[in-house]
Design a protein around this motif. Sequence first.
Motif, PDB file in Angstrom:
ATOM      1  N   SER A 274       7.061   7.366  12.370  1.00  0.00           N
ATOM      2  CA  SER A 274       7.499   8.710  11.943  1.00  0.00           C
ATOM      3  C   SER A 274       8.037   8.726  10.520  1.00  0.00           C
ATOM      4  CB  SER A 274       8.566   9.250  12.913  1.00  0.00           C
ATOM      5  OG  SER A 274       8.054   9.325  14.223  1.00  0.00           O
ATOM      6  N   SER A 275       7.449   7.922   9.647  1.00  0.00           N
ATOM      7  CA  SER A 275       7.812   7.941   8.232  1.00  0.00           C
ATOM      8  C   SER A 275       6.827   8.819   7.477  1.00  0.00           C
ATOM      9  CB  SER A 275       7.797   6.520   7.655  1.00  0.00           C
ATOM     10  OG  SER A 275       8.727   5.694   8.321  1.00  0.00           O
ATOM     11  N   ASN A 276       7.209   9.237   6.290  1.00  0.00           N
ATOM     12  CA  ASN A 276       6.372  10.115   5.490  1.00  0.00           C
ATOM     13  C   ASN A 276       5.328   9.294   4.751  1.00  0.00           C
ATOM     14  OD1 ASN A 276       5.241  12.130   4.004  1.00  0.00           O
ATOM     15  ND2 ASN A 276       7.055  12.601   2.796  1.00  0.00           N
ATOM     16  N   ILE A 277       4.057   9.508   5.060  1.00  0.00           N
ATOM     17  CA  ILE A 277       2.998   8.711   4.441  1.00  0.00           C
ATOM     18  C   ILE A 277       2.734   9.116   2.996  1.00  0.00           C
ATOM     19  CG2 ILE A 277       1.842   8.201   6.617  1.00  0.00           C
ATOM     20  CD1 ILE A 277      -0.125  10.408   6.077  1.00  0.00           C
ATOM     21  N   GLU A 278       3.321  10.222   2.539  1.00  0.00           N
ATOM     22  CA  GLU A 278       3.130  10.629   1.151  1.00  0.00           C
ATOM     23  C   GLU A 278       4.035   9.850   0.199  1.00  0.00           C
ATOM     24  OE1 GLU A 278       3.454  14.848   0.692  1.00  0.00           O
ATOM     25  OE2 GLU A 278       2.397  15.206   2.565  1.00  0.00           O
ATOM     26  N   LYS A 279       5.047   9.197   0.737  1.00  0.00           N
ATOM     27  CA  LYS A 279       5.952   8.395  -0.075  1.00  0.00           C
ATOM     28  C   LYS A 279       5.497   6.948  -0.066  1.00  0.00           C
ATOM     29  CE  LYS A 279       9.255  11.378  -1.225  1.00  0.00           C
ATOM     30  NZ  LYS A 279       9.674  11.605  -2.625  1.00  0.00           N
ATOM     31  N   PHE A 280       5.493   6.281  -1.216  1.00  0.00           N
ATOM     32  CA  PHE A 280       5.184   4.867  -1.218  1.00  0.00           C
ATOM     33  C   PHE A 280       6.079   4.132  -2.205  1.00  0.00           C
ATOM     34  CE2 PHE A 280       1.894   7.137  -3.619  1.00  0.00           C
ATOM     35  CZ  PHE A 280       2.002   6.589  -4.885  1.00  0.00           C
ATOM     36  N   ASP A 281       6.346   2.854  -1.871  1.00  0.00           N
ATOM     37  CA  ASP A 281       7.290   2.055  -2.627  1.00  0.00           C
ATOM     38  C   ASP A 281       6.582   1.285  -3.732  1.00  0.00           C
ATOM     39  OD1 ASP A 281       5.968   0.035  -1.308  1.00  0.00           O
ATOM     40  OD2 ASP A 281       7.539  -0.236   0.202  1.00  0.00           O
ATOM     41  N   ALA A 282       7.335   0.367  -4.357  1.00  0.00           N
ATOM     42  CA  ALA A 282       6.796  -0.377  -5.490  1.00  0.00           C
ATOM     43  C   ALA A 282       5.609  -1.246  -5.096  1.00  0.00           C
ATOM     44  CB  ALA A 282       7.894  -1.239  -6.107  1.00  0.00           C
ATOM     45  N   ALA A 283       5.665  -1.834  -3.887  1.00  0.00           N
ATOM     46  CA  ALA A 283       4.558  -2.689  -3.443  1.00  0.00           C
ATOM     47  C   ALA A 283       3.278  -1.876  -3.292  1.00  0.00           C
ATOM     48  CB  ALA A 283       4.921  -3.361  -2.119  1.00  0.00           C
ATOM     49  N   GLU A 284       3.404  -0.684  -2.700  1.00  0.00           N
ATOM     50  CA  GLU A 284       2.236   0.173  -2.544  1.00  0.00           C
ATOM     51  C   GLU A 284       1.747   0.683  -3.891  1.00  0.00           C
ATOM     52  OE1 GLU A 284       2.236   2.965   0.979  1.00  0.00           O
ATOM     53  OE2 GLU A 284       4.309   2.266   1.054  1.00  0.00           O
ATOM     54  N   LEU A 285       2.661   0.899  -4.823  1.00  0.00           N
ATOM     55  CA  LEU A 285       2.243   1.304  -6.165  1.00  0.00           C
ATOM     56  C   LEU A 285       1.418   0.203  -6.822  1.00  0.00           C
ATOM     57  CD1 LEU A 285       2.371   3.435  -8.400  1.00  0.00           C
ATOM     58  CD2 LEU A 285       4.491   2.367  -9.204  1.00  0.00           C
ATOM     59  N   GLY A 286       1.826  -1.061  -6.599  1.00  0.00           N
ATOM     60  CA  GLY A 286       1.049  -2.180  -7.116  1.00  0.00           C
ATOM     61  C   GLY A 286      -0.347  -2.212  -6.517  1.00  0.00           C
ATOM     62  N   LEU A 287      -0.438  -1.943  -5.215  1.00  0.00           N
ATOM     63  CA  LEU A 287      -1.748  -1.874  -4.569  1.00  0.00           C
ATOM     64  C   LEU A 287      -2.574  -0.726  -5.129  1.00  0.00           C
ATOM     65  CD1 LEU A 287      -0.702  -2.492  -0.850  1.00  0.00           C
ATOM     66  CD2 LEU A 287      -1.984  -4.062  -2.311  1.00  0.00           C
ATOM     67  N   LEU A 288      -1.904   0.373  -5.465  1.00  0.00           N
ATOM     68  CA  LEU A 288      -2.600   1.525  -6.025  1.00  0.00           C
ATOM     69  C   LEU A 288      -3.224   1.190  -7.377  1.00  0.00           C
ATOM     70  CD1 LEU A 288      -3.438   4.470  -6.030  1.00  0.00           C
ATOM     71  CD2 LEU A 288      -1.142   5.090  -6.806  1.00  0.00           C
ATOM     72  N   TYR A 289      -2.530   0.376  -8.190  1.00  0.00           N
ATOM     73  CA  TYR A 289      -3.107  -0.052  -9.464  1.00  0.00           C
ATOM     74  C   TYR A 289      -4.423  -0.802  -9.221  1.00  0.00           C
ATOM     75  CZ  TYR A 289       0.930   1.061 -12.432  1.00  0.00           C
ATOM     76  OH  TYR A 289       1.900   1.716 -13.132  1.00  0.00           O
ATOM     77  N   ILE A 290      -4.407  -1.721  -8.250  1.00  0.00           N
ATOM     78  CA  ILE A 290      -5.615  -2.499  -7.955  1.00  0.00           C
ATOM     79  C   ILE A 290      -6.708  -1.600  -7.394  1.00  0.00           C
ATOM     80  CG2 ILE A 290      -6.545  -4.424  -6.617  1.00  0.00           C
ATOM     81  CD1 ILE A 290      -3.685  -5.576  -6.546  1.00  0.00           C
TER      82      ILE A 290
END
Length: 344
Positions: A274-290
């Motif tokens: 039940s967490s908000n999937i629109e929010k992402f942390d630094a690790a997910e931001l790193g994955l987004l770069y890749i």
Amino acid sequence: MSSHNSSSENLTSSDPISLPPLILGLSFLSCCLSIIGAVVIFATYCLVAVAKNQTRQLLVYLTIADLMTAVGNLIGVVRYALREETEYILEQKEMKYNCTVTDSVCFVQSAVTTFSTLASFFWTSIIMIHILMTLITQQEWSKLVNRVIYNIVAWGVPLVITFLAIGYDVLGEDFFITTGPWCWIKGCMEQDKVINWMALTGKGWEVATYFLTMTFYLIIKFYMVKRSLRFEVRSQNHLREEDELYIMIFFVIIILRVSGTIRFFIAIFKTAHSSNIEKFDAAELGLLYIQSFGDSAQAFANCILFCIRDTAVRQDIWRRIRTCVRCRSPDEEERARLLQNSVN
């Protein structure tokens, strides 16, 4: 409280995520490189006679799908880069009350890339099947009936799934949920519905492609090691030695797309808790770069693997470049080369 309401409250309580310029730059670079790579693959198929076999034709079909993905994602990147921030915020907040709202560019782009990405998965798997069966049968396995089946499955199934998504009106602005700066599945829907549609229109098939192509790779390698033979011995001229590179294609798709797959499973985990999937942390931001580079880069990677690393294709490309620079026709260049060899 429903996940939909939770997501909607977030839209009113915080501004939308603004992606770093580097992510846009990586996506733009990846798309452009893949467009160039696709042109090179098409050109070599038309011009390099030694590489013109059935396996190469399947690669051309795969490249058509990857080219559509690159162009579609490029349109998505440009759309995001040219957006007006205030209008973008208002659009997100409006989707709280009316989830059917989406602009036409976003909708068309998401439809095109949904179809092309699915087609790419199917053609990748078909290439591995073709290689395996050609080795086993010692003859060109892709006869007319097989080619018809290939095209019906690889283009038809993605088309059906895409029209299904269009019919249910789920394509549109996704707020970067498991994607880069482009559109896919509407992020304003209930979170579990978003996840389900992402699985149906891409991620489920992506994971299946990972396992399927990896299985075919292991079978092919085991078969070749067991027989202690290489392609040029086994294939009776239906496969070249360089065509062994095609069995590496599953490495390409995994390396380029695994970051997005990881983000998808993170979204599943968040939905389950039940967490908000629109929010992402630094690790997910790193994955987004890749992911921003990898998701659009398959045509570029295939160009490197099947054109640059292929000795016959690379030499032919280099010969044609030198011919062009010297303003000679290919026949004149060949005569000059033979004359030089006779002198030496």
